[in-house]
Design a protein around this motif. Structure first.
Motif, PDB file in Angstrom:
ATOM      1  N   THR A 118      15.440 -30.061   5.055  1.00  0.00           N
ATOM      2  CA  THR A 118      15.340 -28.877   4.198  1.00  0.00           C
ATOM      3  C   THR A 118      16.736 -28.285   4.002  1.00  0.00           C
ATOM      4  N   TYR A 119      16.793 -27.188   3.232  1.00  0.00           N
ATOM      5  CA  TYR A 119      18.052 -26.476   3.052  1.00  0.00           C
ATOM      6  C   TYR A 119      18.195 -25.299   4.009  1.00  0.00           C
ATOM      7  N   VAL A 120      17.148 -24.925   4.723  1.00  0.00           N
ATOM      8  CA  VAL A 120      17.186 -23.736   5.564  1.00  0.00           C
ATOM      9  C   VAL A 120      17.570 -24.100   6.997  1.00  0.00           C
ATOM     10  N   THR A 121      18.069 -23.102   7.716  1.00  0.00           N
ATOM     11  CA  THR A 121      18.402 -23.276   9.126  1.00  0.00           C
ATOM     12  C   THR A 121      17.223 -22.840   9.987  1.00  0.00           C
ATOM     13  N   ALA A 122      17.286 -23.155  11.259  1.00  0.00           N
ATOM     14  CA  ALA A 122      16.227 -22.741  12.183  1.00  0.00           C
ATOM     15  C   ALA A 122      16.131 -21.220  12.246  1.00  0.00           C
ATOM     16  N   ARG A 123      17.280 -20.564  12.222  1.00  0.00           N
ATOM     17  CA  ARG A 123      17.307 -19.100  12.245  1.00  0.00           C
ATOM     18  C   ARG A 123      16.592 -18.520  11.033  1.00  0.00           C
ATOM     19  N   ALA A 168      19.138 -12.973   7.154  1.00  0.00           N
ATOM     20  CA  ALA A 168      18.487 -14.277   7.310  1.00  0.00           C
ATOM     21  C   ALA A 168      17.307 -14.411   6.357  1.00  0.00           C
ATOM     22  N   ARG A 169      16.530 -13.345   6.193  1.00  0.00           N
ATOM     23  CA  ARG A 169      15.399 -13.389   5.263  1.00  0.00           C
ATOM     24  C   ARG A 169      15.886 -13.585   3.821  1.00  0.00           C
ATOM     25  N   SER A 170      16.943 -12.886   3.448  1.00  0.00           N
ATOM     26  CA  SER A 170      17.479 -13.018   2.096  1.00  0.00           C
ATOM     27  C   SER A 170      18.016 -14.428   1.846  1.00  0.00           C
ATOM     28  N   ALA A 171      18.681 -14.996   2.865  1.00  0.00           N
ATOM     29  CA  ALA A 171      19.206 -16.356   2.728  1.00  0.00           C
ATOM     30  C   ALA A 171      18.069 -17.350   2.544  1.00  0.00           C
ATOM     31  N   PHE A 172      16.969 -17.156   3.285  1.00  0.00           N
ATOM     32  CA  PHE A 172      15.808 -18.038   3.157  1.00  0.00           C
ATOM     33  C   PHE A 172      15.245 -17.977   1.743  1.00  0.00           C
ATOM     34  N   ARG A 173      15.080 -16.770   1.226  1.00  0.00           N
ATOM     35  CA  ARG A 173      14.525 -16.616  -0.121  1.00  0.00           C
ATOM     36  C   ARG A 173      15.421 -17.270  -1.173  1.00  0.00           C
ATOM     37  N   ASP A 174      16.719 -17.057  -1.050  1.00  0.00           N
ATOM     38  CA  ASP A 174      17.649 -17.633  -2.026  1.00  0.00           C
ATOM     39  C   ASP A 174      17.591 -19.158  -2.011  1.00  0.00           C
ATOM     40  N   LYS A 175      17.533 -19.742  -0.822  1.00  0.00           N
ATOM     41  CA  LYS A 175      17.528 -21.199  -0.715  1.00  0.00           C
ATOM     42  C   LYS A 175      16.224 -21.792  -1.239  1.00  0.00           C
ATOM     43  N   VAL A 176      15.104 -21.124  -0.989  1.00  0.00           N
ATOM     44  CA  VAL A 176      13.823 -21.604  -1.514  1.00  0.00           C
ATOM     45  C   VAL A 176      13.836 -21.559  -3.041  1.00  0.00           C
ATOM     46  N   ARG A 177      14.375 -20.485  -3.600  1.00  0.00           N
ATOM     47  CA  ARG A 177      14.430 -20.352  -5.057  1.00  0.00           C
ATOM     48  C   ARG A 177      15.299 -21.445  -5.675  1.00  0.00           C
ATOM     49  N   LYS A 178      16.460 -21.684  -5.081  1.00  0.00           N
ATOM     50  CA  LYS A 178      17.375 -22.690  -5.625  1.00  0.00           C
ATOM     51  C   LYS A 178      16.825 -24.111  -5.464  1.00  0.00           C
TER      52      LYS A 178
END
Length: 254
Positions: A118-123, A168-178
């Motif tokens: 995936t593009y997300v980290t464990a955090r 961390a939540r914002s980074a997750f949302r951005d990566k899912v969108r992209k």
């Protein structure tokens, strides 16, 4: 699926715990430095003042009580300290049962697994799930999540500030969108055949289901089949619409 789960598990004979990025929120935050720079301040908790934040960082659960003045009561004092620590953890945190399947996993191992698939980290994965689970009518309980992060997620070892949780939540949302935009473009562009897309959808669905299972979600066979059918149906519509669009454009050019 069971083979993938082995990558989360640590060896029973490990003699020491390796230091990991998670032991230092600052080091771990380097993974998403660019994402953190663009994260918005969406915390719904009242943010602590600098003095309160410093006090909270220095004060651990055991600091809540003064040392036992009676030197003969050491044994009783130890029991009392244990009870105080348990009482300091909110009840809903104590009952939180997700991520129990990775009790023996280290952050680095979980992070490597996600990085490969995936593009997300464990955090980002863990905190996104916590933000969904600890949402109230007024917003996300980011202070509670940050203060109790090690109790909530086995492979997280330090507390986080509300701001770090929000980043961390914002980074997750951005990566899912992209990543969603990237996948849909690939599906609509005609770069892949219908068979290739079906195979790709099967692979990514299996990974997604595995992550849900690690979180503690038990999917029945019927639920899995229903989810797969919904996804396949949507992808068929995407392919058909994309094909029609390209044909119309070719007709216009002629």
């Amino acid at each position: 699926m069971t083979d993938e789960s082995d990558e989360f598990e640590t060896g029973a004979g490990d003699a020491e715990e390796a230091t990991r990025a998670d032991a230092d929120p600052g080091a771990e935050a380097d993974e998403t430095a660019a994402d953190a720079a663009t994260a918005t301040a969406e915390t719904t908790d009242a943010e602590p003042t600098d003095a309160e934040a410093a006090d909270a960082a220095e004060a651990g659960p055991a600091d809540a009580d003064a040392a036992d003045p009676d030197p003969e009561a050491d044994a009783d004092g130890a029991d009392s300290d244990t009870e105080d620590v348990e009482d300091a953890v909110p009840e809903d945190v104590q009952k939180y049962a997700r991520f129990k399947k990775v009790d023996g996993a280290q952050y680095d191992r979980v992070n490597d697994f996600l990085r490969q698939r995936t593009y997300v980290t464990a955090r980002e994965w863990a905190i996104a799930r916590l933000c969904a689970d600890f949402r109230t009518e007024t917003g996300v309980e980011m202070t509670k999540i940050g203060n109790n992060l090690p109790e909530l997620v086995p492979f997280m070892t330090d507390t986080y500030t509300p701001q770090a949780v929000n980043q961390a939540r914002s980074a997750f949302r951005d990566k899912v969108r992209k990543s969603g935009a990237t996948f849909l473009y690939g599906a609509m562009s005609g770069f892949f055949t219908a068979e290739e897309l079906d195979e790709m959808m099967y692979e990514v669905t299996e990974i997604a289901k595995f992550l849900l299972e690690v979180e503690g979600v038990d999917l029945s066979v019927e639920e899995e089949l229903e989810a797969e059918e919904r996804i396949s149906s949507v992808m068929r519509e995407v392919r058909e619409a994309s094909t029609e669009l390209r044909q119309e454009e070719l007709s216009d050019e002629e």
